[in-house]
Design a protein around this motif. Structure first.
Motif, short mmCIF file in Angstrom:
data_model
loop_
_atom_site.label_atom_id
_atom_site.label_comp_id
_atom_site.label_asym_id
_atom_site.label_seq_id
_atom_site.Cartn_x
_atom_site.Cartn_y
_atom_site.Cartn_z
N TYR A 1 44.71 33.99 41.42
CA TYR A 1 44.15 32.64 41.23
C TYR A 1 44.26 31.82 42.51
N ASN B 1 41.57 30.15 45.27
CA ASN B 1 41.56 28.76 45.75
C ASN B 1 41.58 28.71 47.28
N TYR C 1 38.78 35.12 41.35
CA TYR C 1 38.81 34.45 40.04
C TYR C 1 38.51 35.44 38.92
N ALA D 1 41.59 37.35 38.27
CA ALA D 1 42.54 36.50 37.54
C ALA D 1 42.18 36.42 36.06
N HIS E 1 42.48 30.97 30.86
CA HIS E 1 43.00 30.05 31.87
C HIS E 1 41.90 29.07 32.27
N ALA F 1 40.91 28.78 36.13
CA ALA F 1 40.16 29.90 36.69
C ALA F 1 38.69 29.83 36.29
N ARG G 1 35.87 28.93 38.97
CA ARG G 1 34.80 29.94 39.05
C ARG G 1 33.45 29.25 38.97
#
Length: 260
Positions: A80, A84, A99, A102, A109, A112, A116
């Motif tokens: 994650y 970023n 992403y 993740a 989540h 995420a 995304r």
């Protein structure tokens, strides 16, 4: 009791507390000390990456997120935060892959899905971005930023009525958001509803009288209605705030040319 595990845990907590207090240099020293003794300590590699990202050392942070994932390919936080970091580096296609990795680990989540969506907008893949915002909003239906970005994406896709619904949902939660009122007004323009657009620009300007673009767009709606004097007042206000604002300068010139 395994003393080495205890010492490692205590040292890691201390380093993380320094990070949380924004004492980044001190935190980095502590993480480096931990890794000298415990080079297999995955959480310390991740912590070091977090510190470096916070310090703006993005390429270095990326290297240590990768190191974390070498040791544990299922480390959600590393995927994650790697995403970023890649966004900050404007490496959007790579960020998207992070992403996705993740979300394979934690499909519920919010961050995420939301990030995304933002990344897909940067890649101009708007239909896919919309799907991601919808997934994010299933998890947090009252998230203003997700509703706002969903509205923006729908407007780009020329699904203006749906965009308006999204902005309205966001405004129920954040009625003092000038940007939301502004984008709502632009959506009414696209729906050929000038009076509703003016009302929304007015709301935006009640919240932020220094909103140059709102003054300009309000003026352009007045031009479309043949109200040149009111349009000129809007353009003048925009130019008071930003004397070099070219769209307002051009709009004023166009009105002058029409009159001459």
């Amino acid at each position: 009791m395994d003393l080495s595990k205890y010492k490692k845990r205590v040292a890691t907590k201390k380093a993380y507390r320094k990070f949380r207090r924004e004492k980044y240099e001190e935190s980095l020293v502590l993480y480096n000390n931990i890794l000298e003794t415990y080079p297999e300590h995955t959480n310390a590699w991740f912590g070091k990456a977090l510190v470096l990202e916070a310090m703006g050392k993005l390429e270095d942070a990326l290297k240590f997120y990768d190191k974390t994932l070498e040791q544990d390919p299922k480390y959600f936080g590393a995927w994650y935060n790697r995403g970023n970091t890649l966004v900050k580096l404007e490496r959007f296609s790579e960020a998207l892959k992070s992403y996705d990795a993740a979300l394979n680990l934690d499909p519920e989540h919010f961050g995420a899905w939301y990030n995304r969506g933002n990344t897909l907008v940067k890649l101009e893949r708007f239909s896919e971005a919309l799907d991601s915002y919808d997934e994010a909003l299933k998890l947090d239906p009252k998230n203003v930023e997700a509703l706002y970005n969903r509205g923006y994406t729908l407007a780009y896709l020329e699904r203006f009525s749906e965009a308006l619904d999204s902005y309205d949902e966001a405004l129920k939660l954040d009625p003092k958001n000038a940007e939301l009122w502004y984008n709502r007004a632009k959506t009414f323009e696209n729906l050929d509803k000038p009076q509703e657009a003016i009302e929304s620009y007015d709301e935006s300007l009640r919240i932020d009288l220094n909103f140059v673009d709102a003054w300009y767009r309000r003026g352009m709606v007045m031009v479309s209605l043949g109200k040149d004097q009111e349009a000129l007042e809007c353009f003048d206000k925009a130019l008071e705030l930003n004397p070099d604002f070219k769209p307002a300068l051009k709009a004023k010139k166009d009105i002058s040319n029409e009159k001459s």
